[in-house]
Motif scaffolding. Structure first.
Motif, mmCIF file in Angstrom:
data_model
loop_
_atom_site.group_PDB
_atom_site.id
_atom_site.type_symbol
_atom_site.label_atom_id
_atom_site.label_comp_id
_atom_site.label_asym_id
_atom_site.label_seq_id
_atom_site.Cartn_x
_atom_site.Cartn_y
_atom_site.Cartn_z
ATOM 1 N N LEU A 38 0.935 -1.072 -0.065
ATOM 2 C CA LEU A 38 0.047 0.048 -0.068
ATOM 3 C C LEU A 38 0.913 1.297 -0.137
ATOM 4 C CD1 LEU A 38 -2.973 0.364 -0.110
ATOM 5 C CD2 LEU A 38 -3.126 0.662 2.608
ATOM 6 N N VAL A 39 2.025 1.220 0.827
ATOM 7 C CA VAL A 39 2.586 2.554 0.757
ATOM 8 C C VAL A 39 3.456 2.787 -0.666
ATOM 9 C CG1 VAL A 39 5.222 2.885 1.413
ATOM 10 C CG2 VAL A 39 3.623 2.163 3.176
ATOM 11 N N VAL A 40 3.747 1.673 -1.416
ATOM 12 C CA VAL A 40 4.272 1.999 -2.741
ATOM 13 C C VAL A 40 3.252 2.360 -3.547
ATOM 14 C CG1 VAL A 40 5.066 0.857 -5.135
ATOM 15 C CG2 VAL A 40 5.980 -0.006 -2.450
ATOM 16 N N ILE A 41 1.940 1.789 -3.586
ATOM 17 C CA ILE A 41 1.003 2.580 -4.360
ATOM 18 C C ILE A 41 0.526 3.959 -3.985
ATOM 19 C CG2 ILE A 41 -1.727 2.402 -4.900
ATOM 20 C CD1 ILE A 41 -1.107 -0.731 -4.584
ATOM 21 N N GLN A 42 0.303 4.271 -2.676
ATOM 22 C CA GLN A 42 0.264 5.615 -2.221
ATOM 23 C C GLN A 42 1.258 6.505 -2.462
ATOM 24 O OE1 GLN A 42 -1.229 4.430 1.835
ATOM 25 N NE2 GLN A 42 -2.962 5.559 1.344
ATOM 26 N N GLY A 43 2.637 6.095 -2.578
ATOM 27 C CA GLY A 43 3.478 6.708 -2.891
ATOM 28 C C GLY A 43 3.615 7.384 -4.580
ATOM 29 N N ILE A 44 3.308 6.526 -5.437
ATOM 30 C CA ILE A 44 2.812 6.961 -6.871
ATOM 31 C C ILE A 44 1.766 7.744 -7.123
ATOM 32 C CG2 ILE A 44 2.826 5.791 -9.085
ATOM 33 C CD1 ILE A 44 4.418 3.514 -7.985
ATOM 34 N N LEU A 45 0.615 7.378 -6.618
ATOM 35 C CA LEU A 45 -0.528 7.894 -6.874
ATOM 36 C C LEU A 45 -0.582 9.757 -7.079
ATOM 37 C CD1 LEU A 45 -3.282 5.793 -5.162
ATOM 38 C CD2 LEU A 45 -2.965 6.037 -7.549
ATOM 39 N N PRO A 46 0.188 10.320 -6.185
ATOM 40 C CA PRO A 46 0.277 11.635 -6.288
ATOM 41 C C PRO A 46 0.838 12.175 -7.406
ATOM 42 C CG PRO A 46 0.737 10.886 -4.062
ATOM 43 C CD PRO A 46 0.801 9.733 -4.812
ATOM 44 N N LEU A 47 1.904 11.362 -8.175
ATOM 45 C CA LEU A 47 2.739 11.612 -9.418
ATOM 46 C C LEU A 47 1.697 11.585 -10.524
ATOM 47 C CD1 LEU A 47 4.937 12.488 -10.956
ATOM 48 C CD2 LEU A 47 5.473 9.962 -11.008
ATOM 49 N N ALA A 48 0.879 10.564 -10.592
ATOM 50 C CA ALA A 48 -0.163 10.462 -11.467
ATOM 51 C C ALA A 48 -1.213 11.216 -11.502
ATOM 52 C CB ALA A 48 -0.589 8.899 -11.161
ATOM 53 N N SER A 49 -1.723 11.937 -10.276
ATOM 54 C CA SER A 49 -2.795 12.865 -10.239
ATOM 55 C C SER A 49 -2.119 14.250 -10.621
ATOM 56 C CB SER A 49 -3.160 13.093 -8.901
ATOM 57 O OG SER A 49 -2.491 13.278 -8.038
ATOM 58 N N LEU A 50 -0.867 14.311 -10.403
ATOM 59 C CA LEU A 50 -0.216 15.797 -10.601
ATOM 60 C C LEU A 50 0.011 15.732 -12.438
ATOM 61 C CD1 LEU A 50 0.877 18.378 -9.617
ATOM 62 C CD2 LEU A 50 3.159 17.001 -9.501
ATOM 63 N N TYR A 51 0.377 14.744 -12.755
ATOM 64 C CA TYR A 51 0.444 14.672 -14.110
ATOM 65 C C TYR A 51 -0.829 14.909 -15.078
ATOM 66 C CZ TYR A 51 2.685 13.726 -18.843
ATOM 67 O OH TYR A 51 2.930 13.791 -20.098
ATOM 68 N N VAL A 169 11.128 14.859 -7.318
ATOM 69 C CA VAL A 169 12.612 15.129 -7.673
ATOM 70 C C VAL A 169 12.976 14.931 -9.323
ATOM 71 C CG1 VAL A 169 14.946 14.505 -7.526
ATOM 72 C CG2 VAL A 169 13.458 14.848 -5.421
ATOM 73 N N GLY A 170 12.490 13.955 -9.807
ATOM 74 C CA GLY A 170 12.649 13.911 -11.416
ATOM 75 C C GLY A 170 12.055 14.780 -12.174
ATOM 76 N N LEU A 171 10.871 15.221 -11.567
ATOM 77 C CA LEU A 171 10.193 16.401 -12.558
ATOM 78 C C LEU A 171 10.884 17.549 -12.381
ATOM 79 C CD1 LEU A 171 6.307 15.990 -11.607
ATOM 80 C CD2 LEU A 171 7.246 15.739 -13.960
ATOM 81 N N LEU A 172 11.311 17.945 -11.179
ATOM 82 C CA LEU A 172 12.019 19.196 -10.915
ATOM 83 C C LEU A 172 13.530 19.176 -11.583
ATOM 84 C CD1 LEU A 172 11.075 19.853 -7.238
ATOM 85 C CD2 LEU A 172 10.255 20.910 -9.236
ATOM 86 N N LEU A 173 14.016 18.229 -11.669
ATOM 87 C CA LEU A 173 15.355 18.022 -12.341
ATOM 88 C C LEU A 173 15.111 18.330 -13.752
ATOM 89 C CD1 LEU A 173 17.020 14.757 -10.773
ATOM 90 C CD2 LEU A 173 17.938 17.145 -10.656
ATOM 91 N N SER A 174 14.005 18.058 -14.479
ATOM 92 C CA SER A 174 13.813 18.493 -15.814
ATOM 93 C C SER A 174 13.664 19.989 -16.106
ATOM 94 C CB SER A 174 12.687 17.812 -16.374
ATOM 95 O OG SER A 174 11.467 18.326 -15.758
ATOM 96 N N LEU A 175 13.492 20.729 -14.945
ATOM 97 C CA LEU A 175 13.380 22.156 -15.007
ATOM 98 C C LEU A 175 14.722 22.885 -14.842
ATOM 99 C CD1 LEU A 175 11.770 24.746 -15.370
ATOM 100 C CD2 LEU A 175 11.111 24.568 -13.042
ATOM 101 N N HIS A 176 15.257 22.570 -13.295
ATOM 102 C CA HIS A 176 16.540 23.031 -13.010
ATOM 103 C C HIS A 176 17.019 22.127 -11.720
ATOM 104 C CE1 HIS A 176 19.587 25.632 -11.769
ATOM 105 N NE2 HIS A 176 19.429 26.300 -12.880
ATOM 106 N N ALA A 177 18.385 21.760 -11.614
ATOM 107 C CA ALA A 177 18.937 21.088 -10.708
ATOM 108 C C ALA A 177 18.819 21.676 -9.370
ATOM 109 C CB ALA A 177 20.145 20.241 -11.016
ATOM 110 N N GLY A 178 19.045 23.138 -9.492
ATOM 111 C CA GLY A 178 18.935 23.988 -8.414
ATOM 112 C C GLY A 178 17.909 23.872 -7.431
ATOM 113 N N LEU A 179 16.680 23.272 -8.050
ATOM 114 C CA LEU A 179 15.627 23.324 -7.104
ATOM 115 C C LEU A 179 15.424 22.199 -6.150
ATOM 116 C CD1 LEU A 179 12.676 23.918 -10.074
ATOM 117 C CD2 LEU A 179 13.301 25.451 -8.212
ATOM 118 N N ILE A 180 16.407 21.122 -6.455
ATOM 119 C CA ILE A 180 16.401 19.844 -5.544
ATOM 120 C C ILE A 180 17.224 20.822 -4.365
ATOM 121 C CG2 ILE A 180 17.224 17.574 -5.079
ATOM 122 C CD1 ILE A 180 15.347 18.297 -7.390
ATOM 123 N N GLY A 181 18.354 21.400 -4.433
ATOM 124 C CA GLY A 181 18.996 21.891 -3.519
ATOM 125 C C GLY A 181 18.028 22.765 -2.747
ATOM 126 N N VAL A 182 17.272 23.475 -3.172
ATOM 127 C CA VAL A 182 16.381 24.349 -2.555
ATOM 128 C C VAL A 182 15.542 23.569 -1.592
ATOM 129 C CG1 VAL A 182 14.374 25.984 -2.566
ATOM 130 C CG2 VAL A 182 16.256 26.166 -4.185
#
Length: 604
Positions: A38-51, A169-182
């Motif tokens: 359930l943890v794996v499923i609930q961890g993936i669902l936010p990415l699906a809804s966001l996309y 993190v994967g999404l934000l890397l596509s925009l700018h790596a600096g956002l991960i540091g933020v």
């Protein structure tokens, strides 16, 4: 943060995770597997809804400028349908998570309590003489009901948010790596503050365990039935209540100071976090205004950063929570690490029954832990098979201590106790105890049925006739037949429909419990102190008649009850000063004769 302390924190987290996961897995493997899925499923669902949200926004944006809206509308409706499906699965997962969470939390709490009870029962009585042990036990009991559940919640929080964080993190890397540091810069300060104050509170609570126990003791005096009569008669409730409040007020003031310090630190970190987050949002808006990002991208990256920030904060807070749990669960591990001073043997000897030579004490001395006073000094005696001996003497002379050593509730400090020449320490303790029964001065009043109270003397025996025979031997049968439900009547007033007994009636129940065991060795420590003289006489008459096949040790202040013993030992200051039969001791005119004459005067 310097590398050294950071590595220390990481090692602490690894230790916390290892302990936590082991405890969770052992308590309920099935529920744990279900929770992981359930943890794996609930961890993936936010990415699906966001996309899907991004695709819907892009579709709506295109439809504003496109003349042919039908295909785009159909596409948008399909996306909305998919989004609704994701929301439905999300809600179902939330409901299922609540079910698994409730079941797993209960199993984890019960398992932890079972570990605590098993460990407490395995430790020897010497620990109960040590105030430090009571501090350790208090801390373990305080943590056990809720700390494992906190661990479980933190593990779930780390798992779910960790998966979501990786996606963001994967999404934000596509925009700018600096956002991960933020993301890290916004979350790390609060994590370090929480860890810092976890250590502060841990040290403070350990240092105040004894004070907490004093408050608990005063609370017990104010609420328990054991102290109720004296508290009311002497008007002690106000005195104890004021002392209780003084301790609690002191603890309250000290804790409030720590809480205020933590608040100030947290407030400072929030100022830093707010500034860093503002810069990240400004960058995303700037990229959109410049035309680098579409409107859907703005929504996507804004939500990704926001959710990534939330996931990062949740993961770090979960790790900090585990660090705190690791500090406090150390109290529980400290208790589980205690070892009995009467360790189990690899190759124990068989208990020699029936006895051929008897019981011998050879120069036995003993002193309780944390004291310099010797309770016994160089005691030597022999109890022949099927012999009845009596131990007499003034309070504090060592009689009860001696029988505790005979039962191997403690081991002698010096000397040895043997059965047929074999040291008691050569036997497995539970096997030795199967051949003994005892009634101590502080016998237990079990708030169970009368039948169960007696049956506890031999829990492997379910023979109703044997239980009633034991009750007849002790005189309890007469008492029980006067109760509303007979042997099925609950004794004591703690539970519904319970019947209270007098001290003498409770004592007869305790005697029946010892008689039911029908062991080769029976020990009675002031077994009839609460009985009236007539009942006492009848009990001892039956006792002497029915124990001719048993080795018996009696302790009594009433010398008239021990006169039929085969041998009487008189004790004083932890030593044996006289021995002999009743008549022999009277003829000598020593301590026993003086005690007997003093008691006899009261009946003339």
């Amino acid at each position: 943060m310097p590398v050294g302390p950071l590595l220390h924190l990481l090692r602490a987290q690894c230790g916390a995770l290892k302990t936590a996961t082991k405890l969770v897995w052992q308590s309920s493997p099935g529920w744990t597997i279900g929770r992981l899925i359930l943890v794996v499923i609930q961890g993936i669902l936010p990415l699906a809804s966001l996309y899907l949200t991004k695709l819907i926004v892009d579709a709506v944006t295109v439809s504003v400028t496109d003349a042919d809206k039908a295909p785009i509308l159909n596409q948008a409706l399909v996306l909305v349908g998919l989004y609704a499906g994701v929301m439905l699965i999300t809600n179902l997962c939330i409901a299922l998570s609540e079910l698994i969470n409730a079941a797993q939390r209960q199993r984890l709490t019960d398992y932890t309590q079972e570990l605590l009870h098993t460990q407490a029962a395995a430790l020897d009585l010497g620990y109960y003489e040590d105030p430090e042990y009571h501090d350790i036990l208090e801390r373990a009991e305080e943590e056990a009901p809720y700390r494992p559940v906190d661990i479980l919640d933190n593990l779930v929080q780390i798992g779910e948010n960790g998966i979501s964080l990786l996606a963001m993190v994967g999404l934000l890397l596509s925009l700018h790596a600096g956002l991960i540091g933020v993301l890290f810069a916004a979350a790390l300060p609060a994590m370090f503050v929480k860890m810092k104050f976890a250590q502060v509170f841990y040290r403070w609570e350990r240092s105040r365990t004894s004070l907490e126990r004093q408050a608990d003791y005063l609370g017990w005096l104010l609420t328990s039935d054991s102290a109720a009569k004296e508290v009311r008669l002497y008007g002690l409730s106000r005195f104890f209540g004021q002392r209780f409040q003084q301790i609690r007020q002191r603890l309250y003031r000290e804790k409030l100071k720590l809480v205020m310090r933590r608040f100030i630190w947290f407030a400072g970190t929030q100022l830093i976090t707010s500034g860093v987050v503002f810069l990240a949002y400004a960058f995303i808006v700037y990229q959109t205004v410049q035309g680098t990002l579409k409107l859907g991208d703005l929504v996507l990256y804004h939500q990704a950063f926001q959710r990534g920030q939330g996931a990062m904060r949740a993961v770090l807070q979960g790790l900090a929570g585990l660090y705190e749990d690791n500090l406090f669960i150390e109290n529980f591990r400290e208790f589980l690490a205690l070892k009995s001073r009467l360790p189990a043997l690899v190759k124990p000897r068989s208990v020699p029954m029936p006895l051929q030579q008897g019981i011998t004490l050879e120069n036995v001395s003993f002193q309780y832990p944390k004291t310099t006073r010797q309770a016994l000094r160089n005691v030597s005696l022999t109890i022949r098979p099927q012999e009845t001996i009596a131990l007499v003497g003034e309070n504090g002379c060592g009689k009860t201590t001696l029988v505790k050593l005979l039962c191997r509730l403690y081991d002698p400090t010096e000397g040895r106790i043997a059965l047929d020449g074999i040291d008691l320490r050569s036997f497995e303790i539970t096997e030795l105890h199967r051949h003994m029964s005892a009634v101590f001065q502080d016998y237990v009043q079990y708030h169970l049925t009368a039948r169960e109270n007696i049956g506890l003397g031999n829990i492997e025996l379910s023979d109703e006739a044997a239980i009633k025979e034991a009750a007849l031997r002790s005189g309890a049968d007469t008492v029980i037949h006067q109760l509303p439900q007979g042997y099925q009547t609950v004794l004591g007033k703690w539970f519904e429909a319970g019947e209270e007994l007098s001290g003498g009636q409770w004592q007869s129940i305790a005697l029946a419990r010892a008689f039911l065991r029908n062991s080769p060795i029976i020990i009675l420590d002031e077994p009839t102190s609460a009985l009236d003289p007539k009942a006492e006489y009848e009990v001892f008459q039956k006792f002497y008649q029915l124990t001719h096949n048993q080795t018996a040790i009696l302790i009594s202040h009433r010398l008239a009850t021990v006169r039929m013993a085969d041998c009487i030992y008189v004790m004083a200051n932890g030593s044996i000063i006289e021995k002999g039969t009743h008549q022999e001791l009277l003829r000598r005119g020593g301590t026993y004769a003086q005690l007997y004459e003093t008691q006899a005067k009261n009946y003339r």
